[in-house]
Design an enzyme around this catalytic site. Structure first.
Site, PDB file in Angstrom:
ATOM      1  N   GLY A  45       0.830  -1.198   0.000  1.00  0.00           N
ATOM      2  CA  GLY A  45       0.000   0.000   0.000  1.00  0.00           C
ATOM      3  C   GLY A  45       0.864   1.247   0.000  1.00  0.00           C
ATOM      4  N   CYS A  95       5.934  -0.296   6.917  1.00  0.00           N
ATOM      5  CA  CYS A  95       5.613   0.899   6.143  1.00  0.00           C
ATOM      6  C   CYS A  95       6.826   1.284   5.314  1.00  0.00           C
ATOM      7  CB  CYS A  95       5.257   2.031   7.104  1.00  0.00           C
ATOM      8  SG  CYS A  95       4.850   3.570   6.279  1.00  0.00           S
ATOM      9  N   HIS A 137      -4.273   1.796   7.720  1.00  0.00           N
ATOM     10  CA  HIS A 137      -2.879   2.259   7.743  1.00  0.00           C
ATOM     11  C   HIS A 137      -2.686   3.408   6.731  1.00  0.00           C
ATOM     12  CE1 HIS A 137       1.632   1.449   7.847  1.00  0.00           C
ATOM     13  NE2 HIS A 137       1.496   2.209   6.772  1.00  0.00           N
ATOM     14  N   GLU A 138      -3.181   3.214   5.518  1.00  0.00           N
ATOM     15  CA  GLU A 138      -3.010   4.240   4.477  1.00  0.00           C
ATOM     16  C   GLU A 138      -3.832   5.483   4.783  1.00  0.00           C
ATOM     17  OE1 GLU A 138      -0.548   3.790   2.724  1.00  0.00           O
ATOM     18  OE2 GLU A 138      -0.367   1.624   3.004  1.00  0.00           O
TER      19      GLU A 138
HETATM   20 CO    CO Z   1       2.748   3.325   5.539  1.00  0.00          CO
END
Ligand code: CO
Length: 171
Positions: A45, A95, A137-138
């Site tokens: 992502g 991430c 998360h995004e």
């Molecule tokens: Co991230």
């Protein structure tokens, strides 16, 4: 085209993005570049702010049952709003803006969101599992938040220590 990914502690990652107003070629180019960049770096992502663009746009491409990131499974989400959320789940997140750090983070198990696609068409969908986790998360990125902010105090301190140590060895 592959773009540069901003990494922690770049202050731009703390920026709250704003809604996309024009669903034009410029947006399409951004989304295409975000996809290329995410795939190049092996991510599942990416939010626009991670490539320095303050727009509420994100892409997610989970691996299928054959462990392949099929572009047919690519999801592009513009101007998302959470309508409902329920349950709790924990997953070890990473991430691209905080490379090589993986920590357990608590998220909602299911979320219902409204959003637009790249052509400005509105959608409402419910997600669960890894898709719901990745989406949360995004969406945090769009508000200027990183997953490491969700760690316990002690884990956060440990992260800061190790991150500084790593930055030093890079110098
Ligand atoms: Co991230």
């Amino acid at each position: 085209m592959i773009r540069e990914i901003l990494t922690y502690p770049n202050p731009k990652l703390r920026t709250a993005s704003h809604d996309v107003k024009n669903f034009d070629d410029r947006l399409h180019l951004l989304l295409d570049d975000m996809y290329d960049t995410m795939i190049d770096r092996g991510g599942i992502g990416l939010a626009a702010i991670q490539v320095g663009v303050e727009l509420n746009a994100l892409v997610i491409n989970l691996s299928n049952e054959n462990d392949e990131q099929d572009k047919n499974d690519l999801v592009e989400i513009i101007n998302p709003r959470v309508l409902q959320s329920e349950g709790v789940t924990t997953y070890q997140e990473g991430c691209l803006s905080v490379p090589n750090v993986y920590e357990d983070v608590e998220r909602f198990e299911k979320i219902k969101v409204s959003f637009f696609d790249r052509d400005g068409k509105p959608h409402t969908k419910e997600y669960e599992g890894l898709m719901a986790i990745a989406l949360q998360h995004e969406m945090d990125h769009l508000q200027g938040h990183l997953f490491i902010e969700k760690l316990s105090y002690l884990k956060r301190k440990k992260f800061e220590r190790e991150w500084k140590k790593r930055a030093k060895t890079k110098e």
